[in-house]
Write a protein that holds these residues in place. Structure first.
Motif, PDB file in Angstrom:
ATOM      1  N   LEU A 152      -4.442   1.442 -11.258  1.00 40.79           N
ATOM      2  CA  LEU A 152      -3.339   2.305 -11.815  1.00 40.79           C
ATOM      3  C   LEU A 152      -2.915   1.932 -13.155  1.00 40.79           C
ATOM      4  O   LEU A 152      -2.199   2.805 -13.602  1.00 40.79           O
ATOM      5  CB  LEU A 152      -2.185   1.971 -10.941  1.00 40.79           C
ATOM      6  CG  LEU A 152      -2.375   2.636  -9.416  1.00 40.79           C
ATOM      7  CD1 LEU A 152      -1.197   2.092  -8.553  1.00 40.79           C
ATOM      8  CD2 LEU A 152      -2.445   3.986  -9.548  1.00 40.79           C
ATOM      9  N   ASP A 154       0.820  -1.205  -0.005  1.00 39.53           N
ATOM     10  CA  ASP A 154       0.050   0.031  -0.079  1.00 39.53           C
ATOM     11  C   ASP A 154       0.919   1.313   0.152  1.00 39.53           C
ATOM     12  O   ASP A 154       0.491   2.416  -0.799  1.00 39.53           O
ATOM     13  CB  ASP A 154      -0.910  -0.042   1.278  1.00 39.53           C
ATOM     14  CG  ASP A 154      -2.174  -0.846   0.979  1.00 39.53           C
ATOM     15  OD1 ASP A 154      -2.510  -1.293  -0.084  1.00 39.53           O
ATOM     16  OD2 ASP A 154      -2.673  -1.263   2.130  1.00 39.53           O
ATOM     17  N   ARG A 171      -3.101   4.333 -16.115  1.00 38.54           N
ATOM     18  CA  ARG A 171      -2.311   5.673 -16.265  1.00 38.54           C
ATOM     19  C   ARG A 171      -0.785   5.300 -16.181  1.00 38.54           C
ATOM     20  O   ARG A 171       0.142   6.109 -16.329  1.00 38.54           O
ATOM     21  CB  ARG A 171      -2.641   6.777 -14.897  1.00 38.54           C
ATOM     22  CG  ARG A 171      -2.423   6.266 -13.569  1.00 38.54           C
ATOM     23  CD  ARG A 171      -2.550   7.305 -12.674  1.00 38.54           C
ATOM     24  NE  ARG A 171      -1.213   8.098 -12.608  1.00 38.54           N
ATOM     25  CZ  ARG A 171      -0.427   7.912 -11.764  1.00 38.54           C
ATOM     26  NH1 ARG A 171      -0.663   7.254 -10.731  1.00 38.54           N
ATOM     27  NH2 ARG A 171       0.935   8.791 -11.544  1.00 38.54           N
ATOM     28  N   CYS A 172      -0.323   3.951 -15.698  1.00 41.82           N
ATOM     29  CA  CYS A 172       0.856   3.661 -15.479  1.00 41.82           C
ATOM     30  C   CYS A 172       0.798   2.001 -16.083  1.00 41.82           C
ATOM     31  O   CYS A 172       0.149   1.070 -15.350  1.00 41.82           O
ATOM     32  CB  CYS A 172       1.067   3.705 -13.986  1.00 41.82           C
ATOM     33  SG  CYS A 172       2.992   3.678 -13.666  1.00 41.82           S
ATOM     34  N   ASP A 193       4.250  11.491 -10.725  1.00 37.42           N
ATOM     35  CA  ASP A 193       3.906  11.342 -12.205  1.00 37.42           C
ATOM     36  C   ASP A 193       4.339  10.262 -13.073  1.00 37.42           C
ATOM     37  O   ASP A 193       4.621  10.561 -14.326  1.00 37.42           O
ATOM     38  CB  ASP A 193       4.168  12.627 -12.844  1.00 37.42           C
ATOM     39  CG  ASP A 193       5.537  13.117 -12.962  1.00 37.42           C
ATOM     40  OD1 ASP A 193       6.417  12.461 -12.611  1.00 37.42           O
ATOM     41  OD2 ASP A 193       5.935  14.103 -13.771  1.00 37.42           O
ATOM     42  N   LEU A 242       2.553   1.857  -3.560  1.00 37.29           N
ATOM     43  CA  LEU A 242       1.055   2.288  -4.356  1.00 37.29           C
ATOM     44  C   LEU A 242       0.935   3.624  -4.174  1.00 37.29           C
ATOM     45  O   LEU A 242       0.524   4.458  -5.005  1.00 37.29           O
ATOM     46  CB  LEU A 242       0.096   1.386  -4.030  1.00 37.29           C
ATOM     47  CG  LEU A 242       0.457  -0.171  -4.697  1.00 37.29           C
ATOM     48  CD1 LEU A 242      -0.717  -1.181  -4.303  1.00 37.29           C
ATOM     49  CD2 LEU A 242       0.504  -0.135  -6.268  1.00 37.29           C
ATOM     50  N   ASP A 243       0.945   3.960  -2.882  1.00 31.42           N
ATOM     51  CA  ASP A 243       0.718   5.404  -2.561  1.00 31.42           C
ATOM     52  C   ASP A 243       1.722   6.282  -3.178  1.00 31.42           C
ATOM     53  O   ASP A 243       1.280   7.602  -3.856  1.00 31.42           O
ATOM     54  CB  ASP A 243       0.676   5.718  -0.943  1.00 31.42           C
ATOM     55  CG  ASP A 243      -0.290   5.132  -0.344  1.00 31.42           C
ATOM     56  OD1 ASP A 243      -1.271   4.488  -0.713  1.00 31.42           O
ATOM     57  OD2 ASP A 243      -0.323   4.944   0.767  1.00 31.42           O
ATOM     58  N   ILE A 245       3.417   5.600  -5.935  1.00 30.72           N
ATOM     59  CA  ILE A 245       3.120   5.824  -7.406  1.00 30.72           C
ATOM     60  C   ILE A 245       1.993   6.589  -7.615  1.00 30.72           C
ATOM     61  O   ILE A 245       1.926   7.467  -8.808  1.00 30.72           O
ATOM     62  CB  ILE A 245       2.894   4.327  -8.062  1.00 30.72           C
ATOM     63  CG1 ILE A 245       4.187   3.497  -7.504  1.00 30.72           C
ATOM     64  CG2 ILE A 245       2.366   4.192  -9.459  1.00 30.72           C
ATOM     65  CD1 ILE A 245       3.923   2.036  -7.849  1.00 30.72           C
ATOM     66  N   GLU A 246       0.931   6.598  -6.833  1.00 25.71           N
ATOM     67  CA  GLU A 246      -0.327   7.528  -7.254  1.00 25.71           C
ATOM     68  C   GLU A 246       0.070   8.766  -6.908  1.00 25.71           C
ATOM     69  O   GLU A 246      -0.625   9.793  -7.930  1.00 25.71           O
ATOM     70  CB  GLU A 246      -1.304   6.931  -6.026  1.00 25.71           C
ATOM     71  CG  GLU A 246      -2.097   5.805  -6.631  1.00 25.71           C
ATOM     72  CD  GLU A 246      -3.339   5.656  -5.481  1.00 25.71           C
ATOM     73  OE1 GLU A 246      -4.273   4.960  -5.990  1.00 25.71           O
ATOM     74  OE2 GLU A 246      -3.236   6.119  -4.303  1.00 25.71           O
ATOM     75  N   ARG A 247       0.748   9.264  -6.391  1.00 27.82           N
ATOM     76  CA  ARG A 247       1.110  10.758  -5.914  1.00 27.82           C
ATOM     77  C   ARG A 247       2.009  11.110  -6.924  1.00 27.82           C
ATOM     78  O   ARG A 247       2.149  12.413  -7.199  1.00 27.82           O
ATOM     79  CB  ARG A 247       1.929  11.005  -4.660  1.00 27.82           C
ATOM     80  CG  ARG A 247       1.044  10.620  -3.294  1.00 27.82           C
ATOM     81  CD  ARG A 247       1.218  11.309  -1.908  1.00 27.82           C
ATOM     82  NE  ARG A 247       2.415  10.581  -1.846  1.00 27.82           N
ATOM     83  CZ  ARG A 247       2.551   9.603  -0.898  1.00 27.82           C
ATOM     84  NH1 ARG A 247       1.446   9.207  -0.360  1.00 27.82           N
ATOM     85  NH2 ARG A 247       3.700   9.023  -0.384  1.00 27.82           N
ATOM     86  N   PHE A 298      -2.107  -3.436  -7.460  1.00 25.31           N
ATOM     87  CA  PHE A 298      -1.942  -2.437  -8.551  1.00 25.31           C
ATOM     88  C   PHE A 298      -3.243  -2.365  -9.319  1.00 25.31           C
ATOM     89  O   PHE A 298      -3.642  -1.300  -9.499  1.00 25.31           O
ATOM     90  CB  PHE A 298      -0.571  -2.670  -9.487  1.00 25.31           C
ATOM     91  CG  PHE A 298      -0.252  -1.745 -10.127  1.00 25.31           C
ATOM     92  CD1 PHE A 298       0.456  -0.888  -9.780  1.00 25.31           C
ATOM     93  CD2 PHE A 298      -0.746  -1.444 -11.697  1.00 25.31           C
ATOM     94  CE1 PHE A 298       1.114   0.016 -10.904  1.00 25.31           C
ATOM     95  CE2 PHE A 298      -0.510  -0.709 -12.495  1.00 25.31           C
ATOM     96  CZ  PHE A 298       0.699   0.125 -12.122  1.00 25.31           C
ATOM     97  N   ARG A 352      -6.582  -0.956  -7.501  1.00 26.67           N
ATOM     98  CA  ARG A 352      -6.531   0.504  -7.465  1.00 26.67           C
ATOM     99  C   ARG A 352      -6.802   1.244  -8.933  1.00 26.67           C
ATOM    100  O   ARG A 352      -7.123   2.587  -9.157  1.00 26.67           O
ATOM    101  CB  ARG A 352      -5.146   1.246  -6.935  1.00 26.67           C
ATOM    102  CG  ARG A 352      -5.005   0.670  -5.487  1.00 26.67           C
ATOM    103  CD  ARG A 352      -3.917   1.693  -4.800  1.00 26.67           C
ATOM    104  NE  ARG A 352      -3.647   1.324  -3.369  1.00 26.67           N
ATOM    105  CZ  ARG A 352      -3.132   2.290  -2.470  1.00 26.67           C
ATOM    106  NH1 ARG A 352      -2.664   3.711  -3.140  1.00 26.67           N
ATOM    107  NH2 ARG A 352      -2.722   1.937  -1.472  1.00 26.67           N
TER     108      ARG A 352
END
Length: 297
Positions: free
Chosen positions: A163, A128, A166-167, A138, A131-132, A134-136, A158, A161
């Motif tokens: 993700l 977690d 976008r990734c 760019d 992943l936080d 990665i979310e924050r 992953f 969420r």
């Protein structure tokens, strides 16, 4: 690791071991190199960080310069993925691989930028916090240097969420068993780079697959790249021993000094400087299988 090393040392002292061929972590390899000390041929078959040069030790696995660096260039050129977060298990292979990738990016002006590098212990129950991050940021790509269950847990989280919208993820060690463990929702926008995929439509690879099914049946476990690599290691050992005319490690070492080529399930491969030189391919997960997109080296 200590138990494996102790067992091998005991077998060597008893004279019951002629050679070692195996797929295991770099941490195990380093212990075995110290134990074996060139007393028998040792063929290491896993993807690894590069640089091994111990006597009578030979590598068939892919290394960053011929595997990850071409893949990073392909990702930049073909799908414009250039900003990366590196996520790895906390031991020698991920750490040294990440350092090599960062060095090559700087030295060769590879069109990639590493935003941050995150290591977590083997067996991490939750990603977690990773992943936080990665979310924050760019990032448009995650370079995964994770093993087995860790990679499966990361992929599932992953995907949960979302993700993948976008990734993308790129792994140098993602096989068909790990796709099955992850499940369809966790494999979207997931790429792998390897010298072998079960879905690779080359004559040599298809022939191995056919013989595998004939021998073990249609319900046998997936062959996978680690499984094929063990066959690759035995093939290399047979080539070296055939050229040396003996299993004597000193004679095998001498036979390995002259580069040579041979045919294997990975096609025509070249052995030089203790390492196998092979074609490397990039694939994208399509559900629970791989779609091979391009040869990258």
């Amino acid at each position: 690791v200590d138990e494996v090393a102790t067992t091998i040392d005991g077998q060597l002292r008893a004279g019951t071991l002629d050679a070692i061929v195996g797929w295991h972590t770099s941490a195990v390899r380093r212990h075995l190199v110290d134990v074996v000390r060139g007393r028998i041929p040792y063929v290491y078959t896993a993807v690894y960080e590069g640089g091994e040069s111990a006597p009578s030790t030979f590598m068939t696995g892919e290394v960053p310069d011929s595997q990850l660096m071409p893949a990073l260039r392909w990702m930049a050129d073909e799908i414009d993925v250039r900003r990366w977060v590196v996520v790895g298990s906390d031991y020698v292979w991920p750490r040294r691989t990440a350092a090599t990738v960062a060095d090559r990016i700087r030295r060769h002006r590879t069109p990639a930028h590493i935003i941050t590098t995150l290591f977590r212990p083997l067996g991490t129950p939750s990603f977690d916090d990773v992943l936080d991050v990665i979310e924050r940021c760019d990032a448009t790509g995650v370079l995964m240097l994770l093993l087995g269950d860790d990679a499966v847990r990361f992929n599932r989280a992953f995907g949960a969420r979302g993700l993948h919208d976008r990734c993308v993820r790129l792994s140098p060690l993602m096989d068909e068993n790990m796709l099955l463990g992850t499940g369809d929702h966790g494999t979207r926008a997931l790429y792998s780079v390897s010298g072998f995929f079960e879905s690779l439509p080359t004559p040599a690879g298809l022939d191995l697959g056919r013989r595998y099914v004939q021998r073990f049946g249609v319900h046998a476990p997936p062959l996978t790249s680690p499984g094929e690599s063990c066959y690759e290691g035995l093939t290399l050992l047979a080539e070296l021993v055939g050229r040396a005319g003996t299993l004597n490690p000193f004679a095998v070492e001498q036979a390995a000094q002259c580069p040579f080529t041979y045919d294997s399930p990975r096609g025509t491969v070249r052995f030089a400087s203790r390492h196998l030189r092979q074609d490397v391919y990039l694939a994208r997960a399509d559900g629970l299988e791989f779609d091979v997109l391009s040869q990258v080296s």
